[in-house]
Each structure stands twice: as structure tokens, then as C-alpha cells.
Design an enzyme around this catalytic site. Sequence first.
Site, short mmCIF file in Angstrom:
data_model
loop_
_atom_site.label_atom_id
_atom_site.label_comp_id
_atom_site.label_asym_id
_atom_site.label_seq_id
_atom_site.Cartn_x
_atom_site.Cartn_y
_atom_site.Cartn_z
N ARG A 189 -46.58 -13.55 2.96
CA ARG A 189 -47.02 -13.62 1.55
C ARG A 189 -48.52 -13.77 1.45
O ARG A 189 -49.13 -13.26 0.50
CB ARG A 189 -46.32 -14.78 0.85
CG ARG A 189 -44.91 -14.42 0.46
CD ARG A 189 -44.23 -15.56 -0.23
NE ARG A 189 -43.01 -15.12 -0.87
CZ ARG A 189 -42.01 -15.94 -1.18
NH1 ARG A 189 -42.09 -17.23 -0.90
NH2 ARG A 189 -40.94 -15.47 -1.78
N GLY B 274 -36.16 -13.96 -5.60
CA GLY B 274 -35.60 -14.20 -6.92
C GLY B 274 -36.11 -13.19 -7.95
O GLY B 274 -35.34 -12.69 -8.78
#
Length: 397
Positions: free
Chosen positions: A35, A377
Site C-alpha cells: 500500500r 472492503g
Amino acid sequence: MKTIEDLGDLAGQRVLVRSDLNVPIKDEVIGDDGRIRASLPTLVKLAKAGAKVIVTAHLGRPKGQPNPAYTLAPVAKRLGELLQPEGITVRFATDVTGDAAQTAVQDLDEGEVLLLENVRYDPREESKDEAERGALADELAALADVFVSDGFGVVHRKQASVYDVARKLPHAAGGLVLAEVDVLKKLTEDPARPYVVVLGGAKVSDKLAVIDNLLAKADKLLIGGGMVFTFLKAQGHEVGKSLLEEDQLDIVRGYLNEAGDKIVLPTDIVVAPEFKADSPATVVAADAIPADQLGLDIGPDSAKVFAAEVAAARTVFWNGPMGVFEMAAFAGGTKAVAQALTEVDGLSVVGGGDSAAAVRQLGFADDAFGHISTGGGASLEYLEGKELPGLAVLEED
Ligand code: ADP
Ligand code: MG
């Protein structure tokens, strides 16, 4: 959505960037830094444009309180190492919007990057109360002239640093958010066929809504991971000590009745007496799981079938490991599916934090796949057909 280019000349401008730097950290050592690396292009672009780049991000769940276990300091250090070859200096502020942050912003030079401390140290970040979130958003907005939303992994959250702050400043989507949305569009609008979706991971309940939506769009839905056992049980098989969500059985039975021809379940399972790396593993038929054992991976026959379905597809979306890949004895199914994804002649997408970590841990290079999403998500909610607040707000003026 506006892009960074639409914000005009950024030289000398203070640009607040929401990045997703939520990486696994143990004893101050960063595990998978995917990330952080995915966040670099936007930061480099802004710094090279002469902006003063101020980054806000979260780490874990400190529940609204400063907690050294969740400091972003190790992330600032890693960011500094990764940006050093670009000649970009990275600074760190020890609070979110307080004295330290304000002073650091004042001292920030053009072309430098400042990372603010974990925004979830502030209870207002995740507050349900719009006024509370708005107050934090005001403080964040006061640090900057414009806002760039680039934390794709959080765009499904209505939080101060994601949603509210975008309403306080001229704003744009960063390159990572644009790239992620572009891939998700390809998965939902007219995907090349065959379109195969592979779902795994721990819980069915996390992924029910996406199953619902993707069953209509995909040609095949392959199910692995812990959610398999709720499906097997719904078919009337015993699952021993495996993960089971009794309260989802009716819904799962409904899927099997409606779309049984699209759903592919494993026919063999790797079981062990205990959830332990060295627990003796054996392979059993999916309809013959012993009462005193639990299923920890799809079996080798199933892995072959899943791999063949994946490799023959033109579009693949995969979310959720096929087994407990963290333990070598139960990583085989995940590895086989990952390998097959690298062979897809078309678009292959890996979504989900643990799935992304799994492919890297198993030794696959990022560029072996069409796309590795930084947002589990967020990508699931997009695929469920929901409106994501952090994207919708960027479409407002
Ligand atoms: P992602 O983050 O990619 O969306 P999830 O968070 O849904 O994935 O699930 C990941 C977790 O699922 C992993 O930690 C893995 O160990 C676990 N898992 C996979 N298969 C099983 C299983 N059979 N039993 C228990 N846990 C499982
Ligand atoms: Mg996960």
C-alpha cells in the site's frame, strides 16, 4: 471526477493527500509494504509539481486515542526510504492537526512530503456525528489549499479525512483512486467472457452481498476458504470443526438453488485436527470431513479444477485466500489459484488485503497480475453496487 491536472498549477500550494498506508506492522517492522508503494506515484507527481505535500492516513484501529502501537512513524521512515531516490524529503508530524502538525506545515518546503500522525488517534475521524467529523475536517482543511483523495482502501468510509474534508477544499481524485475505479468498471460493465469470480477468505457473511451481485454477472463463481463449509453444510454435509456460519445457511441454500450451475465448490479438502501450522494434514472428500477435524485448505484435486477454470477465463476477480495460507501446509490452494491468475489471457484482478499479502508472501511479483487492488472492503462494496461516499463526494463541486 476531477483529476490532479484539473487543480491547476500546484507550485507552492499546500496539498492535503488522503493516502491508504495501512500496512501490517509487527515489532516496528513493516510486513507487506504494497500500500505504501501504491501511494508513491501520486506523492511523487505532486512533489515534482512543486507542491507542499501533506499526507493524512490511518494505521489499524487505535479507537480514537493516541497509542504508540499504532504510530505511523515506521511508515514515515519507509516512505522516506522509498522517496529518497526521487530526491524527495519526508517529514513526520507527531500529531494529527495539533501544534506539531501546524508547525511542520509552516516549515514544509515546496517539493517535500509531510506525513501526519495516525488520523484515527482523533475520535472525530470515525464519528457518526457529522458535526464532530466536520470539526476535524475543518482542522485538516486549515492545513492545506487543496485536497487529493488517493486512499482507495478507505473510500467506502464516511470519515472526516476521506469524506468531510473533500467538502471543505477544492478536490480531485488521485491516480491510485482513478486506476482502481477504472479496473472495477471493467469488472462490472461488459466484462470479457468467460468471467470467473473466485471467493475465499474467512467469512461468508463478509462477502454475501458481493456474491449476490456477482452471481448475476459472472459465468462461474468458485468458492474456497473458510466460507466453503457453510456451503457444504447447506448441501447437507457434515463439516467437523471447520468454520461454519449457521445463521447464513438459508441464504447460502438460496444461492445454491438459484445459481447452483454457476457455483463451483471444492470436492476435496485439506483437514487437520487443530488450527496449527504443524497439525498433521490429510486430504479428505468434501462430503466426508471427519467430526474431529477442521478444513484448512481446498484439496489438490479442487485446486487443479479451480486453476483450470481461472486460466481459461478472460476476466477474473479473486478475493479471499483458498485456505490458511499463513501456514505452509495449507497454502497449496491459494498458490494454485494465484499461479492460474498469472496465466490469464485478459484481465486478472486480486482484491483484498490478505489476498494481496498472500500472493506476495507466496513469491509472486505484483506485475504478474493485471491489477492488485489496495482496497478489500472498498472494492467489494463497489462490486456490490453500493455508492461509495468517498467517491461520490469527489463528484460534487
Ligand atoms: P481478504 O483480506 O483478502 O478479503 P479475508 O480477510 O476475507 O481476505 O480472509 C483472509 C483470512 O481467511 C486469512 O487470514 C486466512 O487464513 C483465512 N482463511 C482461509 N481459509 C480458511 C479456513 N478454511 N479456515 C479458517 N480461516 C481461513
Ligand atoms: Mg482481510
